[in-house]
Design a protein around this motif. Sequence first.
Motif, short mmCIF file in Angstrom:
data_model
loop_
_atom_site.label_atom_id
_atom_site.label_comp_id
_atom_site.label_asym_id
_atom_site.label_seq_id
_atom_site.Cartn_x
_atom_site.Cartn_y
_atom_site.Cartn_z
N GLY A 8 17.11 -11.48 2.55
CA GLY A 8 16.39 -12.42 3.39
C GLY A 8 15.38 -11.72 4.28
N GLU A 45 21.67 -11.70 3.71
CA GLU A 45 20.75 -12.35 4.66
C GLU A 45 19.93 -11.28 5.38
OE1 GLU A 45 21.01 -15.34 8.54
OE2 GLU A 45 22.77 -14.22 7.91
N PRO A 65 18.02 -17.07 4.17
CA PRO A 65 19.00 -17.49 3.16
C PRO A 65 20.28 -16.67 3.25
CG PRO A 65 17.24 -16.21 2.15
CD PRO A 65 16.82 -16.46 3.57
N ASP A 74 6.82 -23.72 4.71
CA ASP A 74 7.83 -24.77 4.60
C ASP A 74 7.38 -26.08 5.23
OD1 ASP A 74 10.29 -23.65 3.31
OD2 ASP A 74 10.04 -22.16 4.88
N HIS A 105 16.33 -8.49 -3.58
CA HIS A 105 16.98 -9.68 -3.03
C HIS A 105 17.53 -9.42 -1.63
CE1 HIS A 105 16.59 -11.11 -7.09
NE2 HIS A 105 17.43 -10.20 -7.55
N THR A 113 21.97 -16.58 -1.60
CA THR A 113 20.83 -17.42 -1.98
C THR A 113 19.49 -16.72 -1.78
OG1 THR A 113 20.78 -18.46 0.22
CG2 THR A 113 22.09 -19.55 -1.48
N SER A 141 15.76 -17.82 -2.63
CA SER A 141 15.23 -18.48 -1.44
C SER A 141 14.55 -17.48 -0.52
CB SER A 141 16.37 -19.17 -0.68
OG SER A 141 16.97 -20.17 -1.48
N SER A 142 13.77 -18.00 0.42
CA SER A 142 12.97 -17.18 1.32
C SER A 142 13.23 -17.57 2.77
CB SER A 142 11.48 -17.37 1.01
OG SER A 142 11.20 -17.08 -0.35
N ASP A 170 15.69 -27.52 5.15
CA ASP A 170 15.38 -26.11 4.97
C ASP A 170 16.38 -25.45 4.02
OD1 ASP A 170 17.39 -26.51 6.84
OD2 ASP A 170 16.68 -25.00 8.25
N MET A 171 17.67 -25.54 4.32
CA MET A 171 18.71 -24.92 3.51
C MET A 171 20.07 -25.35 4.03
SD MET A 171 18.53 -21.04 5.11
CE MET A 171 16.73 -20.96 5.03
#
Length: 435
Positions: A352, A332, A376, A391, A350, A380, A384-385, A236-237
């Motif tokens: 999360g 985040e 994220p 996913d 931007h 990030t 990223s999402s 995932d991350m």
Amino acid sequence: MTTDSIRRLNAADSDFDAQLEQLLAWESVADTHVETTVADILQQVRSRGDAAVIEYTNRFDRRQLNSAGEFCLAQSALAAALERIPSAEREALEAAAERVRAYHQRQRQESWRYEEADGTVLGQQITPMERVGIYVPGGKASYPSSVLMNAIPAKVAGVDCVTMVVPAPDDQLSDLVLAAAAIAGVDQLFTIGGAQAVAALAYGTESVPKVDKIVGPGNIFVAAAKRAVFGRVAIDMIAGPSEILVICDGGTDPDWIAMDLLSQAEHDQQAQSILLSPDVAFLNAVEKSLDRLLDELPRREIAAQSLAGRGALIQVQSIEAAIALANRIAPEHLEVSVEDPEQYLAQIRHAGAIFLGRHTAEALGDYCAGPNHVLPTSGTARFSSPLGVYDFQKRSSIIYCSPAGADSLGRVARTLARGEGLEAHALSAQYRVKE
């Protein structure tokens, strides 16, 4: 904690950019000792399977396993835990699971196709992954919400088998975590953790099936192991410390905002809590609230270290300036605690997760609002999402040429292939061209 324990910044200061860079700096999982240790664990599990998993589990988690069967938990154990927990906790888990499932069902992507005038069909086929592994912290730590947030999207996506690993140091297992696994529909559960669990999921052992993707949070060894096996399996991350950025116009109760900041600070010493406001008096009030409320927390020492090391109260010129700074930080969690917050939503590029309004505490998103809390971190969110159903779904392109389509496309492909010096490509396309 004293009022000078959290740094105060002003975005108008000439050295603000340097101060902000220092504030946001965080050392990732890149650590030579950790990477060397993890590499050895991965190699041992890959070559020795269950025997290595048992050896490392006994060493690191202080257990006395003799066989793989002892770390394989039956479904009946999950059902029993669900029956054992207090009814209030079961009802809360079930309510949270229902909301998480309802939200993620709206994320499901469906296959699609269209037909061109000459009869050629193009499209995309959506299929779920077959096997997914979820890592859940264990022992004294109890994170049933992590089980729900990782397992439910996978099940909604249609994943055939969701395998969960959770460490049981000193043979301790949380009934809440096991009950959450039962509610979320986890198919297999192994009481192993650390890099050895990641290795078992990535390579497979005699008892642990190899998975296609590994998701879920863990310590620095788990993070390093996930990074090392990426490419053999999907991940995932690589998650960093938890973060919250609050934008407030000064109209929200300062105690509310202070506690929102503390809700992240109590995670660990590296967590980050930042408040942006154009109202200096409000920043002062929140600082006083932090001083007073911190002493009421069981984890006050952790929260105090977090605020002192990585927290900040930042004065900005306006809410618009705060939004611009938030986009630069890419947090985040972003709380927009202002009057009429939706007017700013389109400007937020931007983040999360975005929490709008004075009554929307970030903690609600951690447990039961519905959206995923796997988000994220460390900037990030710029690319990223949040973790989601998408996913756990794969996309395959569909190309079905009619004779007329093969003729027209073949002429184009033939020319381009010869331009690239690939004659077999050109001839493959030309064979289907009507001359």
